[in-house]
Design a protein around this motif. Structure first.
Motif, PDB file in Angstrom:
ATOM      1  N   LEU A 107       0.829  -1.201   0.000  1.00 33.92           N
ATOM      2  CA  LEU A 107       0.000   0.000   0.000  1.00 33.92           C
ATOM      3  C   LEU A 107       0.866   1.254   0.000  1.00 33.92           C
ATOM      4  CD1 LEU A 107      -2.829   1.252   0.168  1.00 33.92           C
ATOM      5  CD2 LEU A 107      -2.641   1.083   2.650  1.00 33.92           C
ATOM      6  N   SER A 108       1.932   1.255   0.779  1.00 32.63           N
ATOM      7  CA  SER A 108       2.831   2.407   0.848  1.00 32.63           C
ATOM      8  C   SER A 108       3.492   2.668  -0.495  1.00 32.63           C
ATOM      9  CB  SER A 108       3.908   2.177   1.904  1.00 32.63           C
ATOM     10  OG  SER A 108       3.344   1.986   3.167  1.00 32.63           O
ATOM     11  N   ILE A 109       3.968   1.620  -1.148  1.00 24.30           N
ATOM     12  CA  ILE A 109       4.638   1.776  -2.441  1.00 24.30           C
ATOM     13  C   ILE A 109       3.650   2.240  -3.504  1.00 24.30           C
ATOM     14  CG2 ILE A 109       5.808   0.517  -4.280  1.00 24.30           C
ATOM     15  CD1 ILE A 109       7.082  -1.189  -2.002  1.00 24.30           C
ATOM     16  N   LEU A 110       2.465   1.651  -3.529  1.00 28.60           N
ATOM     17  CA  LEU A 110       1.462   2.063  -4.509  1.00 28.60           C
ATOM     18  C   LEU A 110       1.025   3.513  -4.296  1.00 28.60           C
ATOM     19  CD1 LEU A 110      -0.763  -1.133  -4.761  1.00 28.60           C
ATOM     20  CD2 LEU A 110       0.834  -0.241  -6.466  1.00 28.60           C
ATOM     21  N   ALA A 111       0.818   3.893  -3.050  1.00 28.59           N
ATOM     22  CA  ALA A 111       0.414   5.273  -2.755  1.00 28.59           C
ATOM     23  C   ALA A 111       1.526   6.250  -3.129  1.00 28.59           C
ATOM     24  CB  ALA A 111       0.051   5.415  -1.280  1.00 28.59           C
ATOM     25  N   GLY A 112       2.765   5.900  -2.812  1.00 25.95           N
ATOM     26  CA  GLY A 112       3.890   6.764  -3.169  1.00 25.95           C
ATOM     27  C   GLY A 112       4.061   6.894  -4.666  1.00 25.95           C
ATOM     28  N   THR A 113       3.882   5.805  -5.391  1.00 25.14           N
ATOM     29  CA  THR A 113       3.981   5.836  -6.847  1.00 25.14           C
ATOM     30  C   THR A 113       2.879   6.699  -7.440  1.00 25.14           C
ATOM     31  OG1 THR A 113       4.974   3.633  -6.855  1.00 25.14           O
ATOM     32  CG2 THR A 113       4.022   4.422  -8.929  1.00 25.14           C
ATOM     33  N   ALA A 114       1.661   6.520  -6.955  1.00 28.75           N
ATOM     34  CA  ALA A 114       0.541   7.331  -7.442  1.00 28.75           C
ATOM     35  C   ALA A 114       0.772   8.814  -7.134  1.00 28.75           C
ATOM     36  CB  ALA A 114      -0.768   6.851  -6.816  1.00 28.75           C
ATOM     37  N   LEU A 115       1.225   9.117  -5.930  1.00 30.96           N
ATOM     38  CA  LEU A 115       1.508  10.503  -5.552  1.00 30.96           C
ATOM     39  C   LEU A 115       2.591  11.085  -6.448  1.00 30.96           C
ATOM     40  CD1 LEU A 115       1.120  12.913  -3.674  1.00 30.96           C
ATOM     41  CD2 LEU A 115       2.766  11.850  -2.113  1.00 30.96           C
ATOM     42  N   TYR A 116       3.636  10.325  -6.717  1.00 32.79           N
ATOM     43  CA  TYR A 116       4.718  10.791  -7.580  1.00 32.79           C
ATOM     44  C   TYR A 116       4.211  11.074  -8.996  1.00 32.79           C
ATOM     45  CZ  TYR A 116       9.020  10.896 -10.260  1.00 32.79           C
ATOM     46  OH  TYR A 116      10.017  11.269 -11.111  1.00 32.79           O
ATOM     47  N   MET A 117       3.392  10.172  -9.526  1.00 31.58           N
ATOM     48  CA  MET A 117       2.858  10.364 -10.878  1.00 31.58           C
ATOM     49  C   MET A 117       2.005  11.634 -10.957  1.00 31.58           C
ATOM     50  SD  MET A 117       3.910   8.215 -12.967  1.00 31.58           S
ATOM     51  CE  MET A 117       5.365   7.389 -12.441  1.00 31.58           C
ATOM     52  N   VAL A 118       1.195  11.870  -9.945  1.00 25.61           N
ATOM     53  CA  VAL A 118       0.373  13.082  -9.922  1.00 25.61           C
ATOM     54  C   VAL A 118       1.268  14.315  -9.820  1.00 25.61           C
ATOM     55  CG1 VAL A 118      -1.290  14.377  -8.530  1.00 25.61           C
ATOM     56  CG2 VAL A 118      -1.687  11.950  -8.999  1.00 25.61           C
ATOM     57  N   LEU A 119       2.263  14.266  -8.938  1.00 28.04           N
ATOM     58  CA  LEU A 119       3.121  15.426  -8.725  1.00 28.04           C
ATOM     59  C   LEU A 119       3.944  15.769  -9.970  1.00 28.04           C
ATOM     60  CD1 LEU A 119       4.363  14.734  -5.096  1.00 28.04           C
ATOM     61  CD2 LEU A 119       2.807  16.535  -5.840  1.00 28.04           C
TER      62      LEU A 119
END
Length: 103
Positions: A86-98
């Protein structure tokens, strides 16, 4: 058919490699193996973080902000939920948005 055989052979080799330590160290795990089991996972994670951040340019906009915020998001999510995937997926999604919003 050929692809199925290749996949089956790769699966068998992978399974054999996973079970091999249990067969070799059936009675007692040597201290150096136990030590490696304790220190290697954090070391590997550290190396992956360094590898992921090696090309961040701090001298040009956005000055590494997406990477820093995404890394902080991963750490925060891991502290909060204690779930690596969950942490990796959330971080990846946040990075893609940013990177879409900041570049």
């Amino acid at each position: 058919m050929r692809s199925a055989v290749l996949v089956a052979v790769m699966a068998l080799v992978t399974i054999a490699l996973r079970f091999l330590p249990f067969l070799v160290f059936r009675k007692q795990t040597p201290p150096y193996i136990a030590y490696l089991g304790r220190v290697l996972p954090p070391a590997i994670i550290g190396m992956l973080v360094i590898y992921c951040l090696k090309d961040v340019r701090l001298s040009a906009a956005p000055f590494g902000l997406p990477e820093l915020l995404a890394a902080a998001g991963v750490v925060g999510m891991q502290i909060w939920k204690r779930n690596s995937i969950l942490s990796i997926l959330a971080g990846t999604a946040l990075y893609m948005v940013l990177i879409r919003l900041m570049v």
